[in-house]
Design an enzyme around this catalytic site. Structure first.
Site, PDB file in Angstrom:
ATOM      1  N   ASP A 188     -16.688  24.473 -51.294  1.00 21.65           N
ATOM      2  CA  ASP A 188     -17.688  23.404 -51.282  1.00 21.65           C
ATOM      3  C   ASP A 188     -19.092  23.921 -51.005  1.00 21.65           C
ATOM      4  O   ASP A 188     -19.278  25.089 -50.619  1.00 21.65           O
ATOM      5  CB  ASP A 188     -17.300  22.323 -50.256  1.00 21.65           C
ATOM      6  N   ASP A 241     -11.778  14.724 -38.811  1.00 22.28           N
ATOM      7  CA  ASP A 241     -11.263  13.509 -39.465  1.00 22.28           C
ATOM      8  C   ASP A 241     -10.155  13.826 -40.479  1.00 22.28           C
ATOM      9  O   ASP A 241      -9.755  12.962 -41.250  1.00 22.28           O
ATOM     10  CB  ASP A 241     -12.405  12.748 -40.151  1.00 22.28           C
ATOM     11  N   HIS A 247     -10.340  16.100 -42.951  1.00 23.85           N
ATOM     12  CA  HIS A 247     -10.746  16.545 -44.293  1.00 23.85           C
ATOM     13  C   HIS A 247     -10.344  17.997 -44.541  1.00 23.85           C
ATOM     14  O   HIS A 247     -10.265  18.802 -43.617  1.00 23.85           O
ATOM     15  CB  HIS A 247     -12.239  16.311 -44.549  1.00 23.85           C
ATOM     16  N   GLU A 279     -13.127  13.808 -47.690  1.00 23.51           N
ATOM     17  CA  GLU A 279     -13.126  12.949 -46.510  1.00 23.51           C
ATOM     18  C   GLU A 279     -12.013  11.895 -46.607  1.00 23.51           C
ATOM     19  O   GLU A 279     -11.438  11.696 -47.687  1.00 23.51           O
ATOM     20  CB  GLU A 279     -14.490  12.254 -46.394  1.00 23.51           C
TER      21      GLU A 279
HETATM   22  P1  PGA Z   1     -15.301  24.093 -38.723  1.00 27.35           P
HETATM   23  O1  PGA Z   1     -15.152  23.101 -39.964  1.00 27.35           O
HETATM   24  O2  PGA Z   1     -14.520  25.314 -39.088  1.00 27.35           O
HETATM   25  O3  PGA Z   1     -16.765  24.373 -38.615  1.00 27.35           O
HETATM   26  O4  PGA Z   1     -14.744  23.372 -37.560  1.00 27.35           O
HETATM   27  C1  PGA Z   1     -13.896  22.915 -40.526  1.00 27.35           C
HETATM   28  C2  PGA Z   1     -13.992  21.955 -41.672  1.00 27.35           C
HETATM   29  O5  PGA Z   1     -14.875  21.086 -41.667  1.00 27.35           O
HETATM   30  O6  PGA Z   1     -13.176  22.060 -42.609  1.00 27.35           O
END
Ligand code: PGA
Length: 256
Positions: free
Chosen positions: A63, A132, A134, A139
């Protein structure tokens, strides 16, 4: 799903690095799906230390934020080049990261999917998980069959990522992300989760129902999904003792 619980982030990252290293040794022209964020930082550090041959590896990132130039300090282009690509011998022409500045988002997304197919598909997809649930930036309520496309971030995700932007107002609202359908086509997936903030989403993903309210739960349908955790991220798993027992009793040759 194979759930591997380790005492520390370091131990968990070492196991993940060994999995990636094994793939690159067995298949020097492997296609990797890569992730950004805090979670894979130590993994990338370990991979750099291992001095593997990346000259035939192809990489596709999950992404990127819409509107961020590749040299923006919080862009995922910048993250990947600083933390991995500049430090291994991967060819720039084999690196693929969604273009946050494209003027034709649907056309770009379609081409990204076609490039993944043309490369032979993704052998191993690395994933983090959002608070959450994702994966990528899919999302909650994302279609579980979705492909690479534009998504709007939740406020929860924008707040979580505000630390990279010096405040929440600067976090973009839109992103380009591989879909959950794209992710599910990888031959193997390796999800890492660290820290207590991830415990609830992780437990729902592994032990809850498959639901678009927690997109990571779709991984229950993946035939080769490995989940590598530290103890705090594993703290809400009801069957944690069983997962530990399974891992501790595997023959050594099967452990990766
Ligand atoms: P993070 O993000 O590794 O910064 O906790 C994980 C994600 O959003 O997939």
């Amino acid at each position: 799903m194979e759930i591997i619980i380790q005492p520390t982030v370091e131990a968990a990252s070492t196991i993940a690095a060994q999995m990636v290293a094994r793939l690159l040794r067995e298949k020097p022209d492997a296609v990797l799906g890569l992730a950004t964020g805090s979670t894979p930082l130590l993994l990338y550090h370990e991979l750099v230390q291992m001095k593997l041959d990346w000259s035939r590896v192809t990489a596709f990132n999950l992404d990127e934020y819409v509107g961020l130039a590749p040299d923006h300090p919080a862009s995922y282009h910048r993250f990947m080049w600083e933390n991995l690509f500049n430090r291994v011998n991967i060819l720039e022409s084999n690196v693929h990261i969604p273009d946050g500045l494209t003027e034709d988002i649907p056309g770009f997304c379609l081409r990204y999917e076609q490039q993944i197919l043309a490369a032979g598909g993704i052998d191993l997809q690395l994933l983090g998980i959002g608070t959450d649930g994702h994966i990528g930036f899919n999302e909650p309520t994302s279609s579980l069959a979705s492909r690479t496309r534009i998504k709007t971030l939740t406020q929860q995700t924008r707040a979580h990522n505000a630390r990279f932007f010096g405040g929440e107002t600067a976090v973009p609202h839109h992103v380009i992300t591989m879909g959950t359908g794209t992710i599910m086509e990888a031959r193997q997936v390796l999800l890492m989760a660290f820290g207590p903030d991830k415990a609830r989403a992780l437990a729902e993903a592994v032990e809850g129902p498959i639901t678009s309210m927690n997109p990571a739960s779709i991984l229950q349908l993946h035939p080769v999904a490995k989940i590598v955790l530290d103890e705090p991220a594993a703290s809400r798993l009801r069957k944690a003792d069983y997962y530990r027992w399974v891992y501790d009793n595997k023959p050594d040759w099967q452990k990766l």
